[in-house]
Design an enzyme around this catalytic site. Structure first.
Site, PDB file in Angstrom:
ATOM      1  N   LYS A  83      70.204  43.127  18.399  1.00  0.00           N
ATOM      2  CA  LYS A  83      70.881  42.005  17.751  1.00  0.00           C
ATOM      3  C   LYS A  83      70.581  40.729  18.520  1.00  0.00           C
ATOM      4  O   LYS A  83      70.791  40.656  19.735  1.00  0.00           O
ATOM      5  CB  LYS A  83      72.394  42.241  17.752  1.00  0.00           C
TER       6      LYS A  83
HETATM    7  O1  G3P Z   1      78.978  42.626  12.396  1.00  0.00           O
HETATM    8  C1  G3P Z   1      79.711  41.428  12.440  1.00  0.00           C
HETATM    9  C2  G3P Z   1      80.998  41.583  13.161  1.00  0.00           C
HETATM   10  O2  G3P Z   1      80.900  42.329  14.307  1.00  0.00           O
HETATM   11  C3  G3P Z   1      81.790  40.333  13.329  1.00  0.00           C
HETATM   12  O3  G3P Z   1      82.900  40.571  12.608  1.00  0.00           O
HETATM   13  O4  G3P Z   1      85.230  40.690  12.133  1.00  0.00           O
HETATM   14  O5  G3P Z   1      84.483  39.711  14.293  1.00  0.00           O
HETATM   15  O6  G3P Z   1      84.131  38.483  12.153  1.00  0.00           O
HETATM   16  P1  G3P Z   1      84.266  39.806  12.826  1.00  0.00           P
END
Ligand code: G3P
Length: 218
Positions: A83
């Site tokens: 990533k």
């Molecule tokens: O894959 C994206 C994720 O890890 C971020 O999600 O819920 O932290 O916005 P969030």
């Protein structure tokens, strides 16, 4: 549509792996920090559970640091995807890593322009953060729709991962527009399974069945 789980929690990953509907896993530094375990060891354990792509994120901010980290991360398992945050330095890293056969997932993507740039750089995966877009009052569904139009129009090789999913509706909307992958948090996966009418139905079928058994014994 492929389903990834967005977590670094082994119990949650195992549960959905056993259900047979899991195609991969995405993690990020915050998700790994939540588990409190040594991150490389944790990623190793995840790669032992899931055969599909497992995303682990770089921490470095320069191209050089990202490339160095990526080359280390791939030693964890053959299914590791690196990533890379969407920055100019990140895009340069993608241009170096992809020709080496190292799969990248460009993350923290919030606009169609960023999608286009990551696709042009040759990223294997691109992750628009639709939940965070929604949180900031923007139309995340339109963003995803236009993302898919761009990818399909030019037949870019990049697969789109609907990321930062907040609710089960986000999964349906992504599926309707043919988004390749949804990376779904555990609690949203649980909600996708449940419907009160299903539980109600099972209960009433069983009640009627028991009544019949009693009648037949008389
Ligand atoms: O894959 C994206 C994720 O890890 C971020 O999600 O819920 O932290 O916005 P969030």
């Amino acid at each position: 549509m492929k389903f990834f789980i967005d977590t670094a929690n082994l119990k949650q990953i195992k549960e959905y792996q056993e259900l047979g509907i899991l195609d991969g896993v995405t993690t990020n530094p915050s998700l790994l920090a939540k588990e409190g375990a040594e991150p490389i060891e944790q990623l190793k354990k995840i790669c032992e559970i899931v055969k599909g792509p497992v995303s682990g994120e770089v921490i470095g901010l320069t191209t050089e640091e990202m490339v160095k980290e990526a080359r280390e991360l791939i030693k964890i398992g053959s299914n590791i995807v690196v990533k890379i945050p969407f920055t100019k330095e990140g895009i340069k890293a993608v241009k170096i890593l992809e020709p080496e056969g190292i799969k990248t997932n460009v993350t923290l993507v919030f606009s169609q322009n960023q999608v286009l740039l990551a696709a042009k750089a040759g990223a294997s995966y691109i992750s628009p953060f639709i939940g965070r877009l929604m949180d900031s009052g923007q139309n995340e569904i339109d963003m995803l729709k236009e993302t898919m139009q761009i990818i399909e129009k030019y037949k870019f090789k990049s697969e789109i991962i609907a990321a930062s999913i907040r609710n089960a509706r986000h999964v349906i909307e992504s599926a309707k527009m043919g988004v390749h992958i949804a990376t779904i948090p555990f609690d949203v996966l649980e909600k996708m399974f449940k419907h009160p009418r299903t539980e109600e139905g099972i209960k009433s079928f069983l009640n009627d069945w028991e009544k019949l058994q009693k009648q037949l014994k008389l």
